[in-house]
Design an enzyme around this catalytic site. Structure first.
Site, mmCIF file in Angstrom:
data_model
loop_
_atom_site.group_PDB
_atom_site.id
_atom_site.type_symbol
_atom_site.label_atom_id
_atom_site.label_comp_id
_atom_site.label_asym_id
_atom_site.label_seq_id
_atom_site.Cartn_x
_atom_site.Cartn_y
_atom_site.Cartn_z
ATOM 1 C CE LYS A 1 39.877 48.468 59.919
ATOM 2 N NZ LYS A 1 38.424 48.285 60.130
ATOM 3 C CG ASP B 1 36.581 49.606 56.990
ATOM 4 O OD1 ASP B 1 36.079 50.658 57.417
ATOM 5 O OD2 ASP B 1 36.715 48.575 57.671
#
Ligand code: C5P
Length: 294
Positions: A18, A145
């Site tokens: 990410k 996340d």
């Protein structure tokens, strides 16, 4: 050809890194979590999860950063497996293998990406589904996340990271760079000068994404630089190697540089590695909307 430790697994699920292309911290909740406004994408480079039906649960590791993780004992992969099985009211035993290619505690969501890939992969292996709301809640319970990593496509993340808006973003040629110094996410958030900062100015975003990203910021970068002075050094190296834009991802210490082409990114990563053999560099490309896992 070196032996691929995942070749005997029934299913291989990618766990893309990410990257917070920009990140604004816009407030703090009563429970201490911070409100974010973040432009997020994912890269072709990442960890991989292998899944294989088994007599009893097993978890094995390989890859350049397997050692750091093994030392930690608890991990998000087995936690994701257990919570999903619980939510399903039971599921068969499984051998999970994690190929750990991403540096640990480095702001590119390694553990969250692994947890999300475990959830995606096990739903396929077990041929079951969960209602979207239940899956998102389960993911959020594993970490702020994890919901965005479930999507693994360009997006804007708000709330504490769970309020996701998909976004059309072209593939970008990128070098990921990390000094291999772990940075504590809670410590960086705590060291912010203020939790109340303006949201990202995305309204006027042009089709020139590198220029847009260059106009945006990561509010966690100033406090992270105080904990980890190598962030300044590594950012300078990326720029000196021809990056048009350089920023830090998440709470650091991974930084990224955007390059005009894949060839330029690969040449830069090779040159940087030669100059700084103890640091981590990876040339990669960001995933487009259609590469998404959802
Ligand atoms: O949710 P996760 O365990 O990944 O978050 C790690 C830590 O990062 C939290 O305990 C919190 O201190 C900080 N954090 C935050 N606001 C967010 C995400 C994480 O303050 N939106």
């Amino acid at each position: 050809m070196p032996h691929d430790p995942l070749s005997r697994f029934t299913l291989i699920e990618p766990a893309p890194a990410k990257v917070n292309l920009a990140l604004a911290v816009t407030g703090r909740r009563a429970d201490g979590y911070h409100l974010l406004d973040s432009l997020v994408t994912f890269t072709a480079f990442g960890d991989r999860i292998g899944l294989l039906p088994a007599e009893e649960d097993r978890f094995t590791l390989s890859g350049p950063f397997a050692g750091t993780l093994a030392a930690e004992g608890d991990n998000l992969v087995t936690r994701a497996r257990d919570r999903l099985r619980n939510a399903l009211g039971g599921a068969p035993a499984v051998h999970i293998h994690l190929e750990k290619n991403l540096p640990v505690a480095s702001g590119i969501g390694g553990g969250s990406a692994d947890a999300a890939a475990t959830l995606r992969g096990l739903l396929k292996l077990w041929k079951v589904g969960l209602p979207h709301d239940a899956l998102d809640a389960l993911a959020l319970g594993l970490g702020a996340d994890v919901p965005m990593c479930l999507a693994s496509r360009p997006l804007i993340a708000r709330g504490i990271g769970e309020a996701i808006t998909p976004l059309a973003l072209p593939p970008l040629a990128m070098v990921l760079a990390n000094p291999l110094v772990g940075v504590s996410t809670p410590a960086v958030f705590k060291a912010l000068a203020s939790p109340d900062n303006p949201p990202l100015a995305l309204e006027g975003a042009s089709a020139d994404w590198p220029a847009t990203i260059a106009s945006l910021r990561n509010d966690l970068e100033p406090p992270a630089r105080r904990f980890c002075p190598q962030i300044a050094e590594i950012s300078g190296s990326l720029a000196a190697a021809g990056a048009g834009v350089v920023r830090m991802s998440g709470s650091g210490a991974t930084c990224f540089g955007l390059y005009p082409s894949q060839e330029a990114a690969e040449a830069a990563a090779a040159a940087l590695l030669q100059r700084h053999p103890r640091w981590f560099f990876a040339a990669t490309t960001t995933l487009g909307a259609s590469d998404g896992a959802h």
